[in-house]
Design a protein around this motif. Sequence first.
Motif, PDB file in Angstrom:
ATOM      1  N   SER A 119       0.792  -1.224   0.000  1.00  0.00           N
ATOM      2  CA  SER A 119       0.000   0.000   0.000  1.00  0.00           C
ATOM      3  C   SER A 119       0.824   1.274   0.000  1.00  0.00           C
ATOM      4  N   ASN A 120       0.379   2.228  -0.752  1.00  0.00           N
ATOM      5  CA  ASN A 120       0.734   3.623  -0.590  1.00  0.00           C
ATOM      6  C   ASN A 120      -0.491   4.278   0.048  1.00  0.00           C
ATOM      7  N   PRO A 121      -0.419   4.781   1.301  1.00  0.00           N
ATOM      8  CA  PRO A 121       0.758   5.297   1.992  1.00  0.00           C
ATOM      9  C   PRO A 121       1.312   4.427   3.121  1.00  0.00           C
ATOM     10  N   THR A 122       0.646   3.337   3.482  1.00  0.00           N
ATOM     11  CA  THR A 122       0.983   2.689   4.758  1.00  0.00           C
ATOM     12  C   THR A 122       2.132   1.698   4.661  1.00  0.00           C
ATOM     13  N   GLY A 123       2.385   1.152   3.448  1.00  0.00           N
ATOM     14  CA  GLY A 123       3.384   0.110   3.308  1.00  0.00           C
ATOM     15  C   GLY A 123       2.891  -1.263   3.714  1.00  0.00           C
ATOM     16  N   CYS A 124       1.625  -1.382   4.108  1.00  0.00           N
ATOM     17  CA  CYS A 124       1.107  -2.691   4.507  1.00  0.00           C
ATOM     18  C   CYS A 124       0.948  -3.578   3.273  1.00  0.00           C
ATOM     19  N   ALA A 125       1.050  -4.886   3.493  1.00  0.00           N
ATOM     20  CA  ALA A 125       0.850  -5.861   2.416  1.00  0.00           C
ATOM     21  C   ALA A 125      -0.006  -6.996   2.949  1.00  0.00           C
ATOM     22  N   TYR A 126      -0.960  -7.422   2.156  1.00  0.00           N
ATOM     23  CA  TYR A 126      -1.849  -8.511   2.560  1.00  0.00           C
ATOM     24  C   TYR A 126      -1.191  -9.861   2.296  1.00  0.00           C
ATOM     25  N   THR A 127      -1.438 -10.811   3.184  1.00  0.00           N
ATOM     26  CA  THR A 127      -1.034 -12.186   2.908  1.00  0.00           C
ATOM     27  C   THR A 127      -1.998 -12.782   1.885  1.00  0.00           C
ATOM     28  N   GLY A 128      -1.607 -13.888   1.293  1.00  0.00           N
ATOM     29  CA  GLY A 128      -2.485 -14.549   0.340  1.00  0.00           C
ATOM     30  C   GLY A 128      -3.816 -14.939   0.957  1.00  0.00           C
ATOM     31  N   GLU A 129      -3.785 -15.425   2.186  1.00  0.00           N
ATOM     32  CA  GLU A 129      -5.019 -15.857   2.842  1.00  0.00           C
ATOM     33  C   GLU A 129      -5.921 -14.669   3.154  1.00  0.00           C
ATOM     34  N   VAL A 296       7.482  16.463   4.524  1.00  0.00           N
ATOM     35  CA  VAL A 296       6.739  15.201   4.584  1.00  0.00           C
ATOM     36  C   VAL A 296       5.290  15.497   4.221  1.00  0.00           C
ATOM     37  N   ILE A 297       4.528  14.433   3.962  1.00  0.00           N
ATOM     38  CA  ILE A 297       3.169  14.607   3.457  1.00  0.00           C
ATOM     39  C   ILE A 297       2.158  14.435   4.590  1.00  0.00           C
ATOM     40  N   PRO A 298       1.237  15.391   4.758  1.00  0.00           N
ATOM     41  CA  PRO A 298       0.209  15.239   5.796  1.00  0.00           C
ATOM     42  C   PRO A 298      -0.673  14.024   5.519  1.00  0.00           C
ATOM     43  N   GLY A 299      -0.972  13.271   6.571  1.00  0.00           N
ATOM     44  CA  GLY A 299      -1.838  12.109   6.413  1.00  0.00           C
ATOM     45  C   GLY A 299      -3.250  12.466   5.995  1.00  0.00           C
ATOM     46  N   LYS A 300      -3.638  13.709   6.215  1.00  0.00           N
ATOM     47  CA  LYS A 300      -4.982  14.158   5.820  1.00  0.00           C
ATOM     48  C   LYS A 300      -5.229  13.884   4.344  1.00  0.00           C
ATOM     49  N   SER A 301      -4.185  14.025   3.530  1.00  0.00           N
ATOM     50  CA  SER A 301      -4.330  13.785   2.092  1.00  0.00           C
ATOM     51  C   SER A 301      -4.689  12.340   1.791  1.00  0.00           C
ATOM     52  N   PHE A 302      -4.348  11.441   2.723  1.00  0.00           N
ATOM     53  CA  PHE A 302      -4.580  10.015   2.519  1.00  0.00           C
ATOM     54  C   PHE A 302      -5.739   9.494   3.362  1.00  0.00           C
ATOM     55  N   GLY A 303      -6.507  10.413   3.953  1.00  0.00           N
ATOM     56  CA  GLY A 303      -7.681  10.004   4.716  1.00  0.00           C
ATOM     57  C   GLY A 303      -7.440   9.808   6.197  1.00  0.00           C
ATOM     58  N   SER A 304      -6.265  10.211   6.719  1.00  0.00           N
ATOM     59  CA  SER A 304      -5.980  10.054   8.145  1.00  0.00           C
ATOM     60  C   SER A 304      -5.194  11.257   8.641  1.00  0.00           C
ATOM     61  N   ASP A 305      -5.868  12.126   9.382  1.00  0.00           N
ATOM     62  CA  ASP A 305      -5.236  13.365   9.827  1.00  0.00           C
ATOM     63  C   ASP A 305      -4.356  13.170  11.057  1.00  0.00           C
ATOM     64  N   VAL A 306      -4.221  11.926  11.537  1.00  0.00           N
ATOM     65  CA  VAL A 306      -3.358  11.654  12.694  1.00  0.00           C
ATOM     66  C   VAL A 306      -2.069  10.948  12.264  1.00  0.00           C
ATOM     67  N   ASN A 307      -1.774  10.977  10.969  1.00  0.00           N
ATOM     68  CA  ASN A 307      -0.549  10.355  10.457  1.00  0.00           C
ATOM     69  C   ASN A 307       0.205  11.333   9.571  1.00  0.00           C
ATOM     70  N   ILE A 308       1.485  11.048   9.369  1.00  0.00           N
ATOM     71  CA  ILE A 308       2.279  11.734   8.353  1.00  0.00           C
ATOM     72  C   ILE A 308       3.012  10.665   7.550  1.00  0.00           C
ATOM     73  N   ARG A 309       3.292  10.962   6.270  1.00  0.00           N
ATOM     74  CA  ARG A 309       3.933   9.963   5.410  1.00  0.00           C
ATOM     75  C   ARG A 309       5.341  10.395   5.032  1.00  0.00           C
ATOM     76  N   PHE A 310       6.278   9.480   5.256  1.00  0.00           N
ATOM     77  CA  PHE A 310       7.648   9.646   4.788  1.00  0.00           C
ATOM     78  C   PHE A 310       7.888   8.690   3.628  1.00  0.00           C
TER      79      PHE A 310
END
Length: 333
Positions: A119-129, A296-310
């Motif tokens: 994922s952009n912005p979180t970097g999370c990845a889903y497992t196959g299951e 850095v990018i405000p998380g508000k742009s990605f739907g979360s105003d309590v995060n920032i993206r590097f």
Amino acid sequence: ALGRGETKYTPESGLLALRKAISAKLKNENSVEYAPEQIVVSNGAKHSLSLVFMTLCNTGDEVIIPSPYWLSYPEMVKVAGGNPIFVPCDEKENYKLTPGKLESAITSGSKILLLNSPSNPTGCAYTGEELRELCALAVKKGLYIVSDEIYEKMIYDGMSHVSPSSFSEEIYEKTVIVNGFSKAFSMTGWRLGYIAAPLKIAKAVAALQSHTSSAPNTFAQYGAIAALEGGNDCVNQMVMEFQKRRDYIYQRITSIGKMTCCKPQGAFYIFPSIKAYGMSSVDLCMKLLESEGIAVIPGKSFGSDVNIRFSYACSMDTIREGMDKLEKFFAGL
């Protein structure tokens, strides 16, 4: 290609040689089979996504988007006449959509489930299951699945990327894969993306493209063929370097102040929470820029105003300097 004068129109879906190369890539790397006629090459993966939404969405159709999300998704959906439906995902679940949350979000107006792994912005990845459960539920409810796989090769810690259309024939018939060359091959300015889809959808996307942009850039397509035929050695080296940067920036950020952070499993972004500081993401980013010269990018742009993206798509020296300044900034709060 330019020296040979490869500057004329190609078929609206792209060069047959490129579509054959993409078909082979999908079979060999993703265990999915798509004929060249099921592949449409466009002017970047953003263009591919836009064409897919314009093809599948009727006015008011709902597109389910896990949040945080890439900022362009809702705008693309709205341009296509659709209605973006955001499903907030929790930090404690690595910002990943769960079957329970998906089921709660589905209504009679739902048309598409949009997935982005890694994922952009979180970097999370889903497992196959995890993907299998989500896709099985989506198809059971009659939804299409749009799988944005642009960061598929940038995945860490021994995880493997899985394409949803590999799960079953039923899921295959409702899935559109979107990918491109900007991230894995660092071909950002070449502007080439593609979809792989059931034939009916691919034909509709190709027809739409023929009336909007005619065809993708001709000589750039020859570069894409060379990239696919060149093997993954350079890509693997790049991913190893990104993992080193990921490890370093994660260690630094999680040792600073009251920030909390999920460890990215892919892509080249990290998305720490600043909730404990009681500031909006925009205010904090402005203070960082003015005080330390860190952008850095405000998380508000990605739907979360309590995060920032590097982003750690920069040199290790730049990351070290940035983290030193970040540490100084938070020590002064």
